[in-house]
Design a protein around this motif. Sequence first.
Motif, short mmCIF file in Angstrom:
data_model
loop_
_atom_site.label_atom_id
_atom_site.label_comp_id
_atom_site.label_asym_id
_atom_site.label_seq_id
_atom_site.Cartn_x
_atom_site.Cartn_y
_atom_site.Cartn_z
N GLY A 333 97.35 32.86 32.82
CA GLY A 333 96.43 32.32 33.80
C GLY A 333 95.83 33.33 34.75
O GLY A 333 96.53 34.14 35.34
N GLN A 337 98.32 30.46 37.51
CA GLN A 337 98.42 29.24 36.71
C GLN A 337 97.83 28.04 37.42
O GLN A 337 97.88 26.91 36.91
CB GLN A 337 99.88 29.00 36.32
CG GLN A 337 100.38 30.08 35.37
CD GLN A 337 101.72 29.77 34.77
OE1 GLN A 337 102.02 28.64 34.38
NE2 GLN A 337 102.57 30.79 34.68
N THR A 338 97.25 28.28 38.59
CA THR A 338 96.43 27.28 39.26
C THR A 338 95.13 27.95 39.69
O THR A 338 95.12 29.16 39.95
CB THR A 338 97.11 26.69 40.51
OG1 THR A 338 97.43 27.75 41.42
CG2 THR A 338 98.38 25.95 40.14
N LYS A 342 93.42 26.15 44.91
CA LYS A 342 94.75 25.64 45.27
C LYS A 342 95.63 26.68 45.96
O LYS A 342 96.79 26.42 46.25
CB LYS A 342 95.43 25.07 44.03
CG LYS A 342 94.77 23.75 43.58
CD LYS A 342 95.58 22.99 42.56
CE LYS A 342 94.93 21.62 42.30
NZ LYS A 342 95.63 20.88 41.24
N TYR A 343 95.07 27.87 46.22
CA TYR A 343 95.78 28.84 47.06
C TYR A 343 95.84 28.29 48.48
O TYR A 343 94.90 27.64 48.96
CB TYR A 343 95.04 30.17 47.07
CG TYR A 343 95.17 31.02 45.83
CD1 TYR A 343 95.59 30.50 44.61
CD2 TYR A 343 94.86 32.37 45.88
CE1 TYR A 343 95.71 31.30 43.49
CE2 TYR A 343 94.98 33.19 44.76
CZ TYR A 343 95.40 32.64 43.57
OH TYR A 343 95.51 33.45 42.46
N ARG A 347 93.30 25.65 50.22
CA ARG A 347 93.79 24.27 50.21
C ARG A 347 94.31 23.82 51.56
O ARG A 347 94.07 22.70 52.01
CB ARG A 347 94.90 24.13 49.16
CG ARG A 347 95.38 22.71 48.94
CD ARG A 347 96.58 22.63 48.00
NE ARG A 347 97.78 23.18 48.62
CZ ARG A 347 98.45 24.23 48.15
NH1 ARG A 347 98.02 24.88 47.08
NH2 ARG A 347 99.56 24.65 48.76
N SER A 370 93.05 20.02 47.15
CA SER A 370 94.31 19.76 46.45
C SER A 370 94.12 18.91 45.20
O SER A 370 95.03 18.76 44.39
CB SER A 370 95.31 19.07 47.38
OG SER A 370 94.84 17.78 47.75
N ASN A 372 92.15 17.65 41.56
CA ASN A 372 91.80 18.32 40.30
C ASN A 372 90.29 18.51 40.25
O ASN A 372 89.58 17.88 39.47
CB ASN A 372 92.29 17.47 39.13
CG ASN A 372 92.16 18.18 37.80
OD1 ASN A 372 91.89 19.38 37.76
ND2 ASN A 372 92.32 17.44 36.72
N GLU A 378 91.38 24.21 35.48
CA GLU A 378 92.81 23.93 35.58
C GLU A 378 93.49 24.15 34.23
O GLU A 378 94.55 24.77 34.14
CB GLU A 378 93.02 22.48 36.04
CG GLU A 378 92.41 22.15 37.40
CD GLU A 378 93.44 21.93 38.48
OE1 GLU A 378 94.64 21.91 38.16
OE2 GLU A 378 93.03 21.79 39.65
N CYS A 381 93.66 27.89 33.20
CA CYS A 381 94.69 28.63 33.93
C CYS A 381 96.08 28.41 33.33
O CYS A 381 96.94 29.28 33.42
CB CYS A 381 94.69 28.23 35.40
SG CYS A 381 93.29 28.88 36.34
N ARG A 382 96.29 27.26 32.73
CA ARG A 382 97.60 26.95 32.16
C ARG A 382 97.77 27.48 30.74
O ARG A 382 98.89 27.62 30.26
CB ARG A 382 97.82 25.43 32.13
CG ARG A 382 97.92 24.76 33.49
CD ARG A 382 98.40 23.32 33.34
NE ARG A 382 97.50 22.51 32.55
CZ ARG A 382 96.52 21.75 33.04
NH1 ARG A 382 96.29 21.75 34.35
NH2 ARG A 382 95.76 21.03 32.24
#
Length: 419
Positions: A333, A337-338, A342-343, A347, A370, A372, A378, A381-382
């Motif tokens: 990612g 991975q996010t 979402k850091y 956020r 926060s 999706n 998303e 990143c995963r």
Amino acid sequence: MQNLAINGGPRAIEATLPSFRDASGRTFGQEELDALNEVIESGKLSFLTGTKTAEFERAFAERFGVKHAVAVANGTAALHTAVTYLNPEPGDEIILSPVTDVGTVIPIIAQLAIPVFADVDPITQNIDAASIEMNITSRTRAIMVTHVYGHPADMDAIMAVARKHDLFVIEDCAQAHLAYYKGKLCGTIGDIACFSFQQSKHMTTGDGGMVISNEDERFGRGIRHCSDKGWPRERGGRDHLFLATNYHMTELQAAVGVEQLKKLDQFVSDRITAADRLTELLSDVAISPVLPLAGTVGVYFFYSFRLDPSKLSVPINDVMKALVAEGIDGFIGYPGQTPLYKYPVVREHKTFGQSGFPFTLPNARQIDYSSNLCPDAEQACRETVCMWWTDRMKEHHLQQIASAIRKVVSAYLKSPVVD
């Protein structure tokens, strides 16, 4: 399975791969040493008295065929200089990708503008023009386009949206030195472009950056002044026209930059050749390499590929651990991975004291970071493996990398269902 290095078996990669972190993956020579020695002997380590910064700027502008080039301290400084030049009002919005470095969002927040995240193309992972248009409001001032992984974004579609809505376009070329979009160098298509010369980039000065453009003073301020305390030094005396930071490049950085720029075409060519060869070697492996768009030339900041979790018998994180055990230098990612939104800095509005500015400004649009926001980002990143890449990758390295990936992926593939 028992032959995997993570289970005690032999590593597929016998020695350490070339790494951007040291001389094994960086190409320096006597030219850089001589240039540094020249600066040291002159005693002129600042652009105020030296000549190397101006020389680097001229050479960079000539290589990209642009009118203006301003050397700065790093890539984030370059982007901040560009946003300072735009001069947004507090609460104005700038659209960007969530699949990029935090250095893209810092300048936006620092200028009290609101970052608005558009989703990415699921194949290239570059910002998607249709998603950009969906996120435009009356407060939108600009689009920041990161050519992620070194592969060009779809600039025709993005520029069409930008011109339709009269938006300024900042190209983030930190990962895309000499990438081409339909015959045009990335960095020469939007209104202004920013480069990084940090340790991991195609050419490096350790840190350092460059801002290039064919325009100046559209917003009542000069690009150079935006990285030099708002100071019009050409007038003589002290006079600071507006709030701007000090992002000077040193003569030592510039001296290295002059010599590295001369070698950049070869660096990029070697990266591409090695990446193309690895793609060939992995053609029979159940992965999906992230490749450039048709009609473009990607320059492989990372070598990246997607894994399909539905085809694996273990979580992707476990696959990554096994790859690392085999000697792969990489991670899952980008930027993690996010996605970037979402850091905590975004956020949770961890910005200026307890104020939460600019997110809590009365005129700021309220965005739930926060949630999706960008489903394709998303998922990317995963599922994306990013491997560090350099121009020093040779055939035996590529053979071992391919062997490691094939070994691990094959071990963790689900058995086919037989009717």
